[in-house]
Structure formats: structure tokens, C-alpha cells
Design a protein around this motif. Structure first.
Motif, short mmCIF file in Angstrom:
data_model
loop_
_atom_site.label_atom_id
_atom_site.label_comp_id
_atom_site.label_asym_id
_atom_site.label_seq_id
_atom_site.Cartn_x
_atom_site.Cartn_y
_atom_site.Cartn_z
N GLN A 176 -58.22 -29.97 51.87
CA GLN A 176 -57.20 -28.84 51.57
C GLN A 176 -56.53 -28.92 50.43
OE1 GLN A 176 -54.50 -28.29 55.03
NE2 GLN A 176 -55.85 -29.63 56.31
N ALA A 225 -58.19 -26.12 38.26
CA ALA A 225 -59.08 -24.92 37.79
C ALA A 225 -59.23 -24.70 36.21
CB ALA A 225 -57.94 -23.82 38.44
N GLU A 238 -56.31 -26.95 48.23
CA GLU A 238 -55.59 -25.82 47.47
C GLU A 238 -53.94 -26.18 47.83
OE1 GLU A 238 -56.24 -25.32 51.99
OE2 GLU A 238 -57.36 -25.77 50.24
N PRO A 261 -54.19 -23.40 43.35
CA PRO A 261 -55.38 -22.86 43.69
C PRO A 261 -56.61 -23.47 42.68
CG PRO A 261 -53.76 -21.41 42.55
CD PRO A 261 -53.35 -22.78 43.02
N GLY A 262 -57.97 -23.50 42.86
CA GLY A 262 -59.16 -23.71 42.24
C GLY A 262 -59.33 -25.23 41.92
N HIS A 263 -58.62 -26.00 42.76
CA HIS A 263 -58.73 -27.73 42.64
C HIS A 263 -59.97 -28.03 43.25
CE1 HIS A 263 -54.83 -28.07 41.24
NE2 HIS A 263 -55.14 -29.27 41.00
N THR A 264 -60.74 -28.68 43.01
CA THR A 264 -62.23 -29.28 43.68
C THR A 264 -62.20 -30.61 43.60
OG1 THR A 264 -63.53 -28.94 41.47
CG2 THR A 264 -63.46 -27.15 43.14
#
Length: 231
Positions: free
Chosen positions: A122, A151, A124, A128-131
Motif C-alpha cells: 500500500q 512519482a 500509496e 501517489p505514484g510510489h513504487t
């Protein structure tokens, strides 16, 4: 494990000295070599103890001690230092031994490993945009809990704790200093994530440019029933 209820006095000799006068106490002798002296109070904390590794030697008392009523002298000698615990036993009221076998260990709910797994799924929660790059990213001074990409392409190092104290901030700071030496990773930003972050730790983290994230463990597990809340 051996449990002995005895009238005894206790002396600790080594880096410091401590004396317990004669009284009825519980002596706990564990298979790992530790010996603990308990009274009928003080919750779980022993009055005195010797941590393992240690050796227990039981011998007849010296003549002058025997004249005072001592029936046994227990000497618990630390194997890595000169510290020792000397227990003079005046009378034994109970002496029982039990083979407890191998203990599976304490299984906690919400330990750091669970938080790490859930946060990796999770990301996020960090924005937003984290991998995910990797969990337990290895370094020369220990593994970083989570390494991710933001991101904007920046590397993010995440240190996870159940309760965030200053020590965790210092630990993450050392990781960041090391990771930022790697041109393939730099610049590396830090995130300090915990279920509870103490105010002093938050101030120190933010002063060092580290982002603090408070984690709701129940919500991450999907068991948080927001509909039943009053607020």
C-alpha cells in the motif's frame, strides 16, 4: 526450569555491589544459565539476577556460615566477566524442576514485519505514484525496511517502527548518509513510518528533512470499520 522457594540472603559482586538480607524468596534457575531472585511483589521484575551465560555451583557453606544457619552456598558466576551472584540458603521450602521444552516464541500482532509487508502493498500511503524497489534493501550497516521510487523518480528509504523514537530517526539518518553515496540511488529521501511517533522523534526527523508518516494498522489490514465510529 528449577523453582526453589528458600530463606536466603543474596550478594551481587562485580561492577557494582548489592546485598539482600535474609528473607523468603523465589529462586528461578533457567536452562540458559540465568538465575533470578524474586520476592512476592514488584510485578515481573526480579530483585537481583545473573544473565546468561553463567555457571551455577552449589556447595556446602563455609564453617562460619554454617554456624549462622546457612545450609548451602550458591555461586552464580558470569562466564564473560568477573560478576557473580552469591546466594546463602538457610532453608529450602520447595524445590521443583520442570522440563518446558523448546518455546516457539511470542507471536505479536502488528509487529514491524507485518507493517513492512502491508506498507509494501500500500505504498500509496506515502503519496501517489510510489513504487516498490525492494523490501529489506541491504546496506553495509543493515537492511533498509523498504526502498521505493517516488512519482518524481527520487529514491525513498523507509524505516518502519511500531513506536517511533529518536533511535529510529538516528538509524534512518545513518542509512540515508550511506545510500546517498551511491550515484545510482542519490538523491535519497527518508520516510519515518510508525503507528505512533513520539513528539521528540518527529521534531528531530523533520529538522533533518525526513518525512513522518503515522500508520493505522487496522485500516491497513482492512478491519477498520469506519461506519461504526462516532467520530
Amino acid at each position: 526450569m528449577r523453582l526453589v522457594i528458600a530463606d536466603c540472603s543474596v550478594d551481587y559482586e562485580g561492577r557494582l555491589r548489592a546485598h539482600l538480607p535474609a528473607a523468603r524468596r523465589l529462586l528461578v534457575v533457567k536452562a540458559d544459565g540465568s538465575v533470578l531472585v524474586h520476592s512476592d511483589g514488584g510485578s515481573y521484575k526480579p530483585l537481583n539476577w545473573m544473565s546468561p551465560p553463567a555457571r551455577l555451583h552449589v556447595a556446602p557453606p563455609a564453617p562460619e556460615l554454617a554456624a549462622e544457619g546457612v545450609v548451602e552456598t550458591w555461586t552464580v558466576q558470569a562466564t564473560k566477566s568477573d560478576d557473580r551472584l552469591v546466594i546463602q540458603v538457610f532453608a529450602v521450602h520447595e524445590d521443583v524442576s520442570h522440563e518446558l521444552g523448546a518455546d516457539p516464541g511470542l507471536v505479536k500482532d502488528g509487529v514491524e514485519a507485518d507493517l513492512q509487508r502491508l506498507l509494501a502493498e500500500q505504498l500509496e500511503l506515502l503519496g501517489p505514484g510510489h513504487t516498490l524497489v525492494r523490501r529489506e534493501y541491504p546496506t553495509a550497516i543493515g537492511p533498509v525496511d523498504i526502498l521505493a521510487r517516488a512519482a518524481d523518480g527520487a529514491t525513498v528509504a523507509v524505516e518502519l517502527k511500531r513506536r517511533g523514537d529518536i533511535d529510529g530517526v538516528e538509524q534512518l539518518t545513518r542509512y540515508l548518509e550511506l545510500l546517498n553515496r551511491d550515484p545510482l540511488l542519490a538523491p535519497v529521501r527518508g520516510v519515518y513510518a510508525a503507528q505512533l511517533i513520539r513528539p521528540q522523534a518527529r521534531v528531530l526527523a523533520e529538522d533533518r528533512g525526513i518525512t513522518c508518516v503515522t500508520l493505522d494498522y487496522d485500516a491497513m489490514r482492512g478491519v477498520d470499520d469506519s461506519a461504526s465510529r462516532l467520530f
